[in-house]
Design a protein around this motif. Sequence first.
Motif, PDB file in Angstrom:
ATOM      1  N   GLY A   1       0.814  -1.138  -0.085  1.00 36.80           N
ATOM      2  CA  GLY A   1       0.060  -0.004  -0.002  1.00 36.80           C
ATOM      3  C   GLY A   1       0.782   1.120   0.082  1.00 36.80           C
TER       4      GLY A   1
ATOM      5  N   ILE B   1       2.422   1.951  -3.432  1.00 34.94           N
ATOM      6  CA  ILE B   1       1.468   2.855  -4.334  1.00 34.94           C
ATOM      7  C   ILE B   1       1.259   4.296  -4.052  1.00 34.94           C
ATOM      8  CG2 ILE B   1      -1.132   3.024  -5.115  1.00 34.94           C
ATOM      9  CD1 ILE B   1      -1.408  -0.115  -4.597  1.00 34.94           C
TER      10      ILE B   1
ATOM     11  N   GLY C   1      -2.199  -3.201  -6.378  1.00 40.64           N
ATOM     12  CA  GLY C   1      -3.485  -3.201  -5.739  1.00 40.64           C
ATOM     13  C   GLY C   1      -4.076  -4.501  -5.656  1.00 40.64           C
TER      14      GLY C   1
ATOM     15  N   ALA D   1       0.485   0.522 -10.145  1.00 44.41           N
ATOM     16  CA  ALA D   1      -0.532   0.832  -9.128  1.00 44.41           C
ATOM     17  C   ALA D   1      -1.528  -0.298  -9.233  1.00 44.41           C
ATOM     18  CB  ALA D   1      -1.225   2.115  -9.089  1.00 44.41           C
TER      19      ALA D   1
END
Length: 466
Positions: free
Chosen positions: A311, A314, A427, A423
């Motif tokens: 996380g 990103i 994810g 990204a």
Amino acid sequence: MTEKKTEKKLPLKPTLAYGLGNFSDYLSKYFFDFLIFTFYFTILRLNINWITILFIFWSIWNAINDPLIGILSDRTKSKWGRRKPYIVFSLPFLCLILVLLWTPPTGTELSTLIYFLVIVIAYDTFFTMYDINQLALFPEIFPDVETRKKGNLILQLFLVGALIFAFIAPSFFIPEYTNQTYQVNYVYAGIFMAIVVLIAGIVFIRFGLKERKEYSQDAHSAPKIFDALKYTMKSKSFMIYIVVNFALFYTAAMISSLTPLYGEYVLGIDRSLFISLLLASTFISQAFFLPLWSKTYEKLGSKKGAMIALGSWIVLLSPLFFISGFLWGLISFILIGMGLSGTSYFQKILLSEIVDFDELETGIRREGSFWGTKQFFIRLSTILQYASIGLVFNTVGWEIFDPLGTTTDTILGLRMLMFIFPAIVLGIAIIALIKYPITKELYEEKFKEIDDLHKKKKKNLERSLK
């Protein structure tokens, strides 16, 4: 009590020597990843579609080659152990190919294309022999949570050193990465890298290549090739780990292979040293963030720690979509090191836990099978990486490199490749980890059983040698 502490003591000399094995492994990988695309696209001016097709062929070969070598390694029975024969044999050939990568024939485009395909296949064959067997030793050398935590911290420092070296050293030989005038300078950089890899590899073989004899007995009961693949891919934990590892390698490879173009045409940097400093700053900062991730692992375990790392990566990649100029580039690349640091740290820990649980279930340690199958999926990430680049470059009119043909579309395409595409993949990895079954609590609960199994194997070996 005293016995426990002795077991968990980290032997410094073999750890440092094994770290040099990691150093030589990652140096050869990231030197290749950093410049191979730039060389064949901007120096030799091959069409992006040909490059994409050839990388897909290369990746298909690797998808077969990597698990095959890993499984063969698990099944190898020799007086030198399971891993050593492959490491010793592959090292000199790997070093030779680090030079030959940059010496294509001066003839037709067809001869260059054939040479490119043959040399990258040769590179990966010998790299795989070295890489899989060197990395498969990690759970053997660091058999418990405490030594893995300490050992992984040291190994990550060697990794950071290798990455800095891979990105900075070429700039001393190649003044401008995209300038055809400096084609021969790539050869000089290759010779230098080959010498460094060879020296580090020899020290690793001499002082850090240690196999546990009780583990080497598993070669006698290791499953056949197709059975090993089937068992490995039946593991839910491993298949989730594959998604995480896929995201790590896709993102890291995208950043390292496109930074020469991103730095020059988006950030406006025309000196190779400054472009190299961008990537080097990421990996220098990676080292500073390692204690943070080590503490995170200690407090939260590998599952939650890996989710936080993905996380953060990103979030920290997002400025690449907006910034311009060297200063903002440097700040952004430094911050990217935090996410990369955590994801790299946890990928080894996750796989070591999976191997331990697999051994508990089957009675056999199959690091080579897991590492080899993991490499299979890494090659699929390479296909996606170059398919992404090919799709974007075709869309923005950069099928063949033209240094004077940079447009706002080209710049937007590079920005998307550096942030949007990674990204999305990162994810997906976070979502996959939600279902990862090996929690901190479960691993701590099962560790005594794993430790007892290792002691039993050791006793059986000692009994058989009497």
